[in-house]
Design a protein around this motif. Structure first.
Motif, mmCIF file in Angstrom:
data_model
loop_
_atom_site.group_PDB
_atom_site.id
_atom_site.type_symbol
_atom_site.label_atom_id
_atom_site.label_comp_id
_atom_site.label_asym_id
_atom_site.label_seq_id
_atom_site.Cartn_x
_atom_site.Cartn_y
_atom_site.Cartn_z
ATOM 1 N N ILE C 18 0.791 -1.231 0.000
ATOM 2 C CA ILE C 18 0.000 0.000 0.000
ATOM 3 C C ILE C 18 0.828 1.289 0.000
ATOM 4 O O ILE C 18 0.583 2.175 -0.822
ATOM 5 C CB ILE C 18 -1.012 -0.009 1.174
ATOM 6 N N ILE C 21 2.327 1.935 -3.569
ATOM 7 C CA ILE C 21 1.339 2.300 -4.590
ATOM 8 C C ILE C 21 0.729 3.655 -4.281
ATOM 9 O O ILE C 21 0.548 4.504 -5.163
ATOM 10 C CB ILE C 21 0.240 1.222 -4.683
ATOM 11 N N GLY C 22 0.466 3.878 -3.010
ATOM 12 C CA GLY C 22 -0.102 5.165 -2.614
ATOM 13 C C GLY C 22 0.829 6.303 -2.983
ATOM 14 O O GLY C 22 0.408 7.325 -3.528
ATOM 15 N N ALA C 214 -4.598 1.353 -4.485
ATOM 16 C CA ALA C 214 -4.230 1.570 -3.089
ATOM 17 C C ALA C 214 -5.463 1.546 -2.197
ATOM 18 O O ALA C 214 -5.497 0.886 -1.153
ATOM 19 C CB ALA C 214 -3.494 2.907 -2.951
#
Ligand code: HEM
Ligand SMILES: Nc1ncnc2c1ncn2[C@@H]1O[C@H](COP(=O)(O)OP(=O)(O)OP(=O)(O)O)[C@@H](O)[C@H]1O
Ligand SMILES: Nc1ncnc2c1ncn2[C@@H]1O[C@H](COP(=O)(O)OP(=O)(O)OP(=O)(O)O)[C@@H](O)[C@H]1O
Ligand SMILES: [Mg+2]
Ligand SMILES: [Mg+2]
Lengths: 204, 227, 242, 227, 204
Positions: C18, C21-22, C214
């Motif tokens: 996460i 990707i965030g 995300a």
């Protein structure tokens, strides 16, 4: 004191119960027996003033219940074939609602009652996911909570497991000892712990 | 345990209905969505022409409000009936009409009020004139409680009957027509710059009459359904 | 790879993914917005208002894309009965609904200067509105059922039935002659749009996708915890994160 | 006892649903009356202008048909669900989709068919052109079975849920929109003397697709609701 | 022959029954006991393939019931907490419908069955006006009528009067003698007339 005089209950103009007269005083229990379809439920609903009688009279402390109206209902608790539970509300909330309708809500009393019927640990689950017998126990928990003198119970033992049957028997005995009155139907035989037990057999 | 005052009991009933409905937020959302969807269906059926839509708009919005209220009537008593709660209500030591009124109020807060709040958006979508907007909201504010009140009678009468959902519409929709006529009439009148005051005072009169008489009728119907 | 499909393994794995990707999503979106708002030239017809496009168009694409993902995950959950697919499908619905809502709002805002009205009953607009209703239907159905497994399977059936709406939205501009812009970017072959506008648009599109991934992972992790709350490993996770 | 052929079992289910509904003739009448009343409400809401009404008519009639079908969906499974019959159906040794199809057919015969039969009367009331009349009947004949088919999915999904009646409308009405668009579109097209064949063949295609796929989806939904 | 292997049933991801393995052969009865909420209904519905199991397997004559599908259901009769009656239809019509769904309708057999459960004289009344116990008897009348080898019964004795309880006990005994299998729950104790009685207690 509850008494009936020549009571007649009909269903679609067919008399089911007729010429029924009895007197029920404080501390007494009336066991209504009869085969399926003999009119037990009809009789109990008539005693509650939910169904209308076709003849005769029902009196509470000497006064006809029609004249008393809400004043009669104030003294009465009824548990019928259905459980009167809101599926969305938890067990505790269901009792809270029942109490709020007829008296002040006392959280401690509610919790004690739930403990008593063995539902304390699932008191927060919504009622609709409870099992058949758990629902029944929740419906019966209204009885000790509401403290009404007259209990009218239509096959309260159905769906209960053996331990709950005993709990209910104790509840009934306590109620009678404190001067309550009970009208009950049950297909099983029970050793009622009551000073006086009346028995009406609708088959005869 | 002291018997509660009538007012407390009615408030308990009102709060209980709100709690149950909010527990299921979809219960509150769905009549609203239905209202929106029905209004959306009309342009799909009639075609996108803006002038035509504007002329139809008051009627369409009011009919959709009628139908949305009517559909949600099932909730008013039938759950309580099915599980036996209604018996317990009828056995409560209080005048049943007042408990019914409490239930109707809860019903209106949960369905009528959201419809009123939503209506300006729909008015925008259907190109209503700005001056019609305020009238639309006022008429709905006066009219939707009457819909809930009248509806309660129909809902009580059809309790436990098979096909109750459709039957109730048959009983209730004819009763709704005066409200529809004056409600939609007021908004249409404003389109021509006319005054809508006469319509509005009629709606207010309906509201007062409904609040006084409908609960008695509904309570009587309930006792009949329970017998 | 298959072992990651077990919720127990997926949970920490997603947790690790996460942040990356965030971060990528934030960077792409920031860069895309910068190019779109400050670098791309004003349109000779529409002036500045066309810049709404950089939100509107990618979110419109996403609104449809997410629905397809949801329906596909739903189908997978019905066929293979994997918990992860169920969780993925139900995590998609609210995100997709938000993208749809953004599309509708930005489209309305754009419509006022362009068409002189906030709303018209044009085929594409209407079908997008119906897409919103479909999303809300899926969410409402899911919220109405208590048992999460049943809820997921019921929502999957509904999502699959509703998937017919997607081609209707996409091709509506070709089937009906309407107000709304026909495909100019997604057209096969040469896009009929200037590269200085295309670049930020594509960047935004990629950014939205990353953001979606995300968000979906975050929501999936929550739901997995919720659904596996009776198991041992969740107890351990909760213990270790205290 | 010999196991009956699949066809016999499906026919039994079909006949049973018809018998039960006819036992309660209001069940058949009410969606029809609802259809009539909704169509009647519009002139009340919109005003009596004949041209306006004629333009609106195809859309109004079709929307009313949608709503009437949708309202009657509650009957499709919910009685059977409440009393446990649906469990028995799911335990029958036959493919559930085919039993569902039988139930949907019964539902259409009881609601869709009467609507179709009634529609010429309404068309007359709303001043439809004579050449539109035949198209209206044809579109309804092709479209109402699709409404029952799609509706069965929504009805199956919302079984046993609180507020099911309104929720089903939220699920089903969006799916109904294509049928509304092509159904009403065909009738409107005829007003200008245009050909409606393309619309009609699309509706026929929907019908075939629906008859093939909807029962499977509805059966899957039923199994989920019973779980 | 019905057998389960490490069966697990969950409700809302919470396991109620786990690692349950048993084998039930022709002429045998399985009595499932447990307190309210212990998972009896859940287990029975899973055995019927109405609810999905979360682990393990259920086999009918050695083949998983998933693979058998309708072929398994052909051999199975289930009576649950609810009666599966259409209130609009008369008693006789209700049985006719039930028979029509799984076999050919035999009017004489239907009339005999109604006689057997003591409903012959009210066979023409719509089911909705019957009393609780009469409805229950009508639901149970499906069992002898449909002639399936495997009966799965969830508290079939509830609401029955004493005579009907005896009738049902005889029905069960006959079914077992002719090689049938029964899975049953009941909160009361019964003297089962069966060669082999298995007992599963879900509380332990
Ligand atoms: C509420 C109003 C609006 C809605 C619901 C809406 C909806 C959509 C949708 C769903 C798409 C994606 C279509 C696809 O890729 O198949 C889209 C794309 C697009 N929209 Fe809108 N729109 C609205 C208003 C506008 C306005 C006012 C404009 C500007 C005139 C506009 C310009 C565009 C453009 C240029 C595209 C990209 C087309 C492509 O290349 O695929 N939209 N819109
Ligand atoms: N509308 C009606 N027409 C004819 N008979 C009716 C009607 N409504 C009810 N009955 C009959 O009245 C009786 C109702 O009995 P009731 O429900 O009071 O029985 P019960 O003693 O409570 O039986 P159970 O033990 O099964 O609960 C039944 O025999 C039923 O058939
Ligand atoms: N969604 C849910 N979440 C949590 N618990 C649930 C859920 N649904 C059901 N349960 C629980 O699962 C159990 C269901 O038990 P089941 O109905 O199988 O009991 P039973 O043994 O048949 O009881 P009874 O003797 O009362 O009929 C109950 O304890 C109930 O509280
Ligand atoms: Mg009874
Ligand atoms: Mg049980």
């Amino acid at each position: 004191m509850l008494e009936t005089l020549d009571l007649e209950c009909t269903r679609a103009d067919r008399p089911l119960v007729s010429n029924l007269s009895f007197t029920l005083s404080a501390g007494e229990l009336l066991h209504v027996v009869g085969s399926n379809g003999s009119g037990k439920t009809t009789l109990l609903r008539t005693l509650c003033s939910l169904s209308r009688r076709s003849a005769g009279d029902i009196r509470w402390h000497g006064i006809s219940i029609d004249a008393l109206g809400d004043e009669y209902r104030r003294h009465l608790a009824y548990v019928g074939h259905s459980d009167a539970l809101q599926g969305e509300l938890s067990g505790e909330e269901n009792l809270r609602v029942a109490a709020g309708l007829v008296g002040t809500v006392d959280s401690i009393a509610i919790r004690n009652t739930l403990e008593r019927v063995g539902l304390r640990n699932i008191a927060d689950l919504p009622a609709k996911i409870l099992s058949q017998g758990q629902k029944r126990r929740l419906a019966l928990a209204r009885l000790p909570l509401l403290a009404k003198p007259l209990w009218i119970l239509d096959e309260p033992f159905s769906a209960l497991d053996t331990r709950s049957v005993r709990t209910l028997e104790n509840l009934l005995a306590e109620h009678l000892q404190t001067g309550g009155m009970i009208v009950i139907t049950s297909h099983q035989e029970h050793r009622w712990q009551a000073a006086t037990v009346h028995r009406i057999d609708l088959d005869s | 345990m002291n018997p509660p005052s009538l007012f407390t009991a009615a408030r308990n009933v009102f709060m209980r209905d709100l709690t149950i409905a909010l527990r299921r937020s979809t219960d509150v959302l769905t009549p609203l969505m239905f209202f929106l969807i029905v209004v959306t269906l009309f342009p799909l059926g009639v075609g996108p022409e803006a002038n035509l839509l504007r002329t139809m708009a008051p009627g369409v919005i009011w009919v959709a409000a009628l139908l949305a209220t009517m559909l949600s009537l099932g909730r008013l008593f039938s759950n309580d009936y099915a599980d036996g709660t209604l018996e317990q209500l009828a056995l409560a030591p209080h005048p049943l009409p007042l408990l019914v009124l409490a239930k109707v109020c809860a019903h209106w807060v949960l369905t009528g009020l959201p419809l009123v709040a939503m209506s300006p958006l729909l008015a925008l979508q259907l190109n209503l004139e700005p001056r019609q907007m305020a009238t639309l909201v006022t008429t709905l504010l006066l009219g939707t409680p009457v819909l809930s009140l009248l509806g309660s009678i129909g809902a009580a009468l059809t309790l436990g009957l098979r096909g109750g959902g459709v039957l109730v519409s048959l009983l209730v929709l004819p009763l709704y027509t005066p409200i529809l006529i004056f409600g939609a009439g007021a908004v249409s009148a404003r389109a021509f710059g006319l005054d809508a005051e006469a319509h509005l005072s009629l709606l207010a009169a309906f509201l007062i009459l409904g609040a006084v008489f409908a609960p008695w009728a509904a309570a009587a119907a309930l006792r009949i359904s329970l017998d | 790879m298959l072992s990651y499909a077990a919720p127990k393994n997926f949970y920490p794995f997603a947790g690790k993914l996460i942040p990356w990707i965030g971060f990528a999503a934030v960077v792409t979106l920031a860069f895309g917005l910068y190019l779109g708002l400050f670098v791309a030239p004003a349109d000779y017809q529409q002036g500045q208002s066309y810049r709404i496009m950089f939100i509107h168009v990618p979110s419109a694409w996403m609104s449809m894309f997410v629905y397809v993902v949801m329906a596909a995950a739903g189908a997978a959950s019905l066929v293979w009965k994997t918990k992860l697919a169920e969780v993925l499908a139900s995590a998609c619905a609210p995100i997709g609904a938000s993208f749809t809502l953004i599309t509708l709002v930005t489209g309305s805002l754009w419509g006022k200067p362009m068409w002189g009205t906030w709303w018209a009953w044009d085929a594409r607009l209407t079908s997008e509105l119906i897409l919103l209703f479909l999303y809300i239907g899926v969410m409402a159905l899911q919220a109405s059922i208590d048992d999460p497994r049943r809820a997921a399977r019921a929502a999957a059936v509904l999502a699959l039935v509703g998937v017919v709406n997607i081609p209707v939205i996409h091709f509506s501009v070709e089937w009906w002659n309407t107000l709304h812009q026909p495909a100019s970017v997604s057209k096969l072959g040469m896009p009929s749009i200037h590269p200085s506008m295309l670049a930020p648009l594509l960047l935004m599109a990629v950014g939205f996708k990353l953001y979606f991934v995300a968000m979906v992972l975050v929501r999936m992790r929550y739901q997995i915890l919720e659904r596996e709350r009776h198991t041992q490993w969740v107890a351990q996770v909760v213990e270790s994160e205290k």
